[in-house]
Each structure stands twice: as structure tokens, then as C-alpha cells.
Design a protein around this motif. Structure first.
Motif, PDB file in Angstrom:
ATOM      1  N   ARG A 137     -28.826  -8.395 -57.314  1.00 44.33           N
ATOM      2  CA  ARG A 137     -27.884  -8.871 -58.318  1.00 44.33           C
ATOM      3  C   ARG A 137     -26.614  -8.036 -58.451  1.00 44.33           C
ATOM      4  N   GLY A 138     -25.536  -8.724 -58.721  1.00 45.33           N
ATOM      5  CA  GLY A 138     -24.344  -8.049 -59.224  1.00 45.33           C
ATOM      6  C   GLY A 138     -23.682  -7.084 -58.271  1.00 45.33           C
TER       7      GLY A 138
ATOM      8  N   GLN B  46     -23.894 -11.913 -62.021  1.00 42.01           N
ATOM      9  CA  GLN B  46     -24.618 -10.865 -62.730  1.00 42.01           C
ATOM     10  C   GLN B  46     -26.008 -11.357 -63.120  1.00 42.01           C
TER      11      GLN B  46
ATOM     12  N   GLN C  75     -25.397 -10.299 -73.183  1.00 39.66           N
ATOM     13  CA  GLN C  75     -24.030  -9.783 -73.294  1.00 39.66           C
ATOM     14  C   GLN C  75     -23.511  -9.901 -74.714  1.00 39.66           C
TER      15      GLN C  75
END
Ligand code: GDP
Ligand code: MG
Length: 451
Positions: free
Chosen positions: A14-15, A63, A322
Motif C-alpha cells: 500500500r501507499g 492509500q 483520516q
């Protein structure tokens, strides 16, 4: 299943940077198999996979998703887009009656569809009339009358032994004449939609095409719907091409989706003819019918509803994570410009900002409205450009942004120093205000934890 195969092919990554070619290729291979298993025609699969690869190559690693999930997401979006994005609505004539002609092979489900459409149209407040132009099969007129009765809609049929307008005195009757007379009848009696049922053959043949094409020429329908059985699989392409060239059509109806066909015919027909799919039939009863939903079809073709749900949840969860982190920062007055930007971008994902804000109660009046009109997507683009031109340290603590830094940022983002000043000042104000509000509403500390 595809989900399992994908899971074992790819590691979680990921990311980090961009999707690698290896990730994309590995996922594309599995998707290709899934499409072929769903009976999508090979040339269509090839074209489609190439397009997806192109798009995946430019994509930054998400993400929230691993590379396989991300490619699947792109595939799904492309598929939904090709299948029609937002469903197209039926074209209605400016001056009634609207004429809808049905065309397709015998057994495709035209006559059944005529009844379904009539019932559905009636439910929408229309006053439909069915017109029986299949004079080929002995029982076809009667079959239409029966579905019409079930739908509570009248059927215009040739009188026994009649020959329509009399142009074709011999043979089983004149379908073109019946179509014309039927529409005249509708105009006369003020039916506002006419559904014209036509004859089909077991295979594509010239006489069938000519007859359908003659009816089309004579009555100039507002829609010609090509009715295709989802179970015919790979044959869908040849059949669709034959009808496109022989009669022409403006939309597609998929039938027999209650069977176990994965529905690759939908993608093939859509790709090859460029015409939208308007409706889907999924059973013999009149109510087994709906407008076509590209997203449901996509998940059926890919055979991975579970995976798609998972992807959606992963993204939502990530957003929630987030947001919770941002709420925490807001309440402690530590919000950075980067957080601020992420919040704006998240908000925009939901649609044009003006629309969202307008849905808030009281948002339509006076001052509120004037303020809302100032927030548009272009402004967010500019905001994004400015913030992206800042160094991480500047985003983290905008207090360090002195005069010379402002000039650099303005140049880098293609804006002016006064734009940068504006943004920084408004950010400080907003941060102060948010902190106060957060205190008032008890946000932040003690709130729901996303981890
Ligand atoms: P036409 O020759 O194109 O007019 O096709 P029909 O309307 O006569 O349908 C042919 C057969 O398919 C009939 O037995 C219908 O009951 C059946 N049929 C039509 N639509 C569907 C559907 O969506 N699902 C299922 N299972 N059967 C259907
Ligand atoms: Mg029929």
C-alpha cells in the motif's frame, strides 16, 4: 473465484509510488480470464484490458487499497462507464405518441418485453398501446394480447384475415400496414406511447431484416430496442452486428438475466454497437423487469461482488480514519494545511461542493447562499495548487511562510502572492473557528476511534 485468485497473486503494497507493471499485468491476466468466463467476446476483452492497463499505469498507488484491489476498482469503473454510467432514459417524442419498436431474434423475449414495458410505462403514468406486427408465427398476435391483458394495456391487432393497408394482399398479412394503422389508432385515441412488437427468426435472415427495416422506415420510431437473450453468450456480437446493419437500433434490452449467464453479452453488444442498454429482464413474469443498472451488471460480469464491496468498505474506512485523525487535530488546534487540503478533497469526492452544501438545511437563504456560491471546484483546484507548491514544513506550520516564500509559492502554483496571502489568512481564521466549534460540539477527544 477471481477474488481468491487475485488475493494469492499479489502481495500487499500500500501507499508506495505507482502501480508496478508486474502488479498490473498479473491482475489484468486474472481479469481477462474472468471476462472470458463471462462470455465477453475476445476482441472486446482485448480492447478493454488494454484500456484498463493504460489507466492503471498512470494511477498512483492508493492509500486504502492494495494494487490488485486498485486495478479491480479501475476495471469496475471502466466497465460501469462502458455499460452506460448513468442509465440512459427512454427517448420520448416531443409530440405523442412516442413509438418504441422491438427487434430481435425469435425467442429473445420481445413479446414478453412488450408486456413488461407496457406495464412499466403505465406505472409511470403513460397510456401505452401495444401493436402486434408479428404476423409470422400463428399464435404471436394472441400471445401479445395475453400479455397486454395482464398489463392492463390494449393491443392493436390486425382483424383476422385483414391485410393492413392492403399493400400486401397475399401471405400472412402486412406487418408494415399494421404498424402504420396502429400508430394512427394511437394518435386518434390519444395513447401516448406505442410499443410495436415484431417477428423474429431463429437465425439472422435477410427477409426478417427487410421486414423489420421496412417497419422502421414506415413508422420512424423514437426508439428501436434490440432485444437480446443474455444466454446467447458469444453469439451476441454477430447478432448485434447483423441487427445494427440490417435494421439499426437506438438501445438494447437484455433478457433472461435470471439464468446463470454472467452477462458478458452486455459488454460485447455495448462495445461493438456503441448503443446503450436501457432495460433488463430477469424472469417470465411481467414484474421481472427493471431499468438497466450498469454497476450491478459490472459486478455480475466480473463475478466478484464481494471484492467490490470490500473495496468500497476499505475506502470508506480509510476516509473515516483520516477524518477522525483530522477531527482530533482540529480540536487541539493543530490542523495543518495538508489536513485542510485532504478534507477539501474528500468533500469533493462526494460530488460538486456547491451541491453538497446546498443540501444543508437553511443553505439556500441570503448570506449563506452568497457564501456557498464562492466555494466552487475551481477554487479548490487553486487551493490545491497553492498547497502542493509548499514544502512539507510550510504545510505543517504555515506560520513560517514569510514574504519570499509567498512569492516562490505563488510562482510555483501559477497564482499571485495575494492568492497565497488569502489562503493562509483564511486558513488561520478557519482553524481558529473550527477549534472553537469543536470545543462547543465536543468533537475530538473521546470521540469514536477508527483504529
Ligand atoms: P420473442 O420471440 O422475442 O417474442 O420471445 P418471447 O417473448 O415469446 O419469449 C420467448 C420465451 O422466453 C418465452 O417462453 C418467455 O416466457 C421467455 N422469456 C422472456 N423473457 C424472459 C426472461 O427475462 N427470463 C426468462 N426466464 N424467460 C423469459
Ligand atoms: Mg414474439
Amino acid at each position: 473465484s477471481l477474488s481468491e485468485r487475485l488475493g494469492s497473486t499479489l502481495r500487499d503494497l500500500r501507499g508506495k509510488g505507482r502501480l508496478s507493471d508486474a502488479d498490473i499485468d498479473a491482475t489484468a491476466r486474472e481479469i481477462r480470464i474472468a471476462l472470458l468466463e463471462a462470455d465477453v467476446a475476445l476482441p472486446v476483452v482485448r480492447q478493454f484490458i488494454n484500456r484498463v492497463k493504460e489507466r492503471a499505469k498512470g494511477a498512483e498507488v492508493s492509500q486504502a487499497l492494495n494494487p490488485a484491489q486498485q486495478v479491480v476498482k479501475i476495471v469496475n469503473e471502466e466497465l460501469v462507464g462502458i455499460l452506460g454510467g448513468e442509465t440512459r432514459r427512454l427517448n420520448l417524442a416531443k409530440e405523442p405518441p412516442t413509438v418504441i419498436m422491438l427487434a430481435g431474434l425469435q425467442g429473445a423475449g420481445k413479446t414478453t418485453l412488450a408486456g413488461k414495458l407496457a406495464r412499466w410505462l403505465k406505472g409511470q403514468g403513460h397510456t401505452p398501446l401495444l401493436v402486434a406486427c408479428d404476423l409470422q408465427r400463428p399464435n404471436a398476435v394472441n400471445q401479445l394480447q395475453i400479455v397486454g391483458e395482464r398489463a392492463g394495456v390494449p393491443t392493436f391487432a390486425p382483424h383476422p384475415g385483414a391485410t393492413g393497408s392492403g399493400e400486401l394482399p397475399q401471405g400472412p398479412g402486412d406487418p408494415v400496414g399494421v404498424a402504420r394503422d396502429g400508430i394512427a389508432h394511437a394518435r386518434d385515441k390519444q395513447y401516448d406511447v406505442v410499443v410495436v412488437d415484431t417477428a423474429g427468426r431463429l437465425g439472422v435472415d435477410e427477409e426478417l431484416m427487410r421486414q423489420a427495416s421496412d417497419i422502421r422506415t414506415a413508422v420512424q420510431p423514437d426508439e428501436v430496442l434490440f432485444v437480446v437473450d443474455a444466454m446467447i453468450g458469444q453469439d451476441a456480437v454477430a447478432t448485434a452486428e447483423a441487427f445494427r446493419d440490417g435494421v439499426g437500433f437506438t438501445g438494447v434490452v437484455l433478457t433472461k438475466l435470471d439464468g446463470d449467464a454472467r452477462g458478458g453479452a452486455a459488454l460485447s453488444v455495448r462495445e461493438v454497437t456503441g448503443q446503450p442498454i436501457l432495460f433488463a429482464s430477469n424472469g417470465e413474469k411481467l414484474e421481472d423487469f427493471d431499468v438497466f443498472h450498469p454497476d450491478r451488471m459490472s459486478s455480475r460480469i466480473l463475478g466478484m461482488g464481494d471484492l467490490l464491496t470490500l473495496i468500497e468498505q476499505a475506502e470508506q474506512y480509510f476516509d473515516a480514519e483520516q477524518s477522525a485523525a483530522a477531527a482530533q487535530k482540529i480540536s487541539s488546534g493543530e490542523l495543518s494545511l495538508e489536513d485542510f487540503l485532504q478534507q477539501m478533497l474528500q468533500l469533493r469526492k462526494m460530488g460538486p461542493i456547491g451541491n453538497i452544501l446546498n443540501m444543508l438545511p437553511g443553505a439556500n437563504q441570503g448570506q449563506m447562499k452568497a457564501a456557498l456560491d464562492q466555494v466552487d471546484d475551481r477554487q479548490i483546484d487553486r487551493l490545491q495548487a497553492i498547497i502542493r507548491s509548499m514544502t512539507p514544513a510550510e504545510r505543517d506550520d504555515p506560520k513560517v511562510i514569510n514574504a519570499s516564500r509567498r512569492v516562490r509559492i505563488a510562482n510555483g502554483s501559477g497564482t499571485t502572492v495575494s492568492d497565497v496571502n488569502d489562503l493562509v489568512n483564511r486558513f488561520f481564521e478557519a482553524r481558529k473557528m473550527m477549534k472553537q466549534m469543536a470545543g462547543q460540539f465536543g468533537l475530538g477527544g473521546g470521540g469514536r476511534s477508527a483504529t
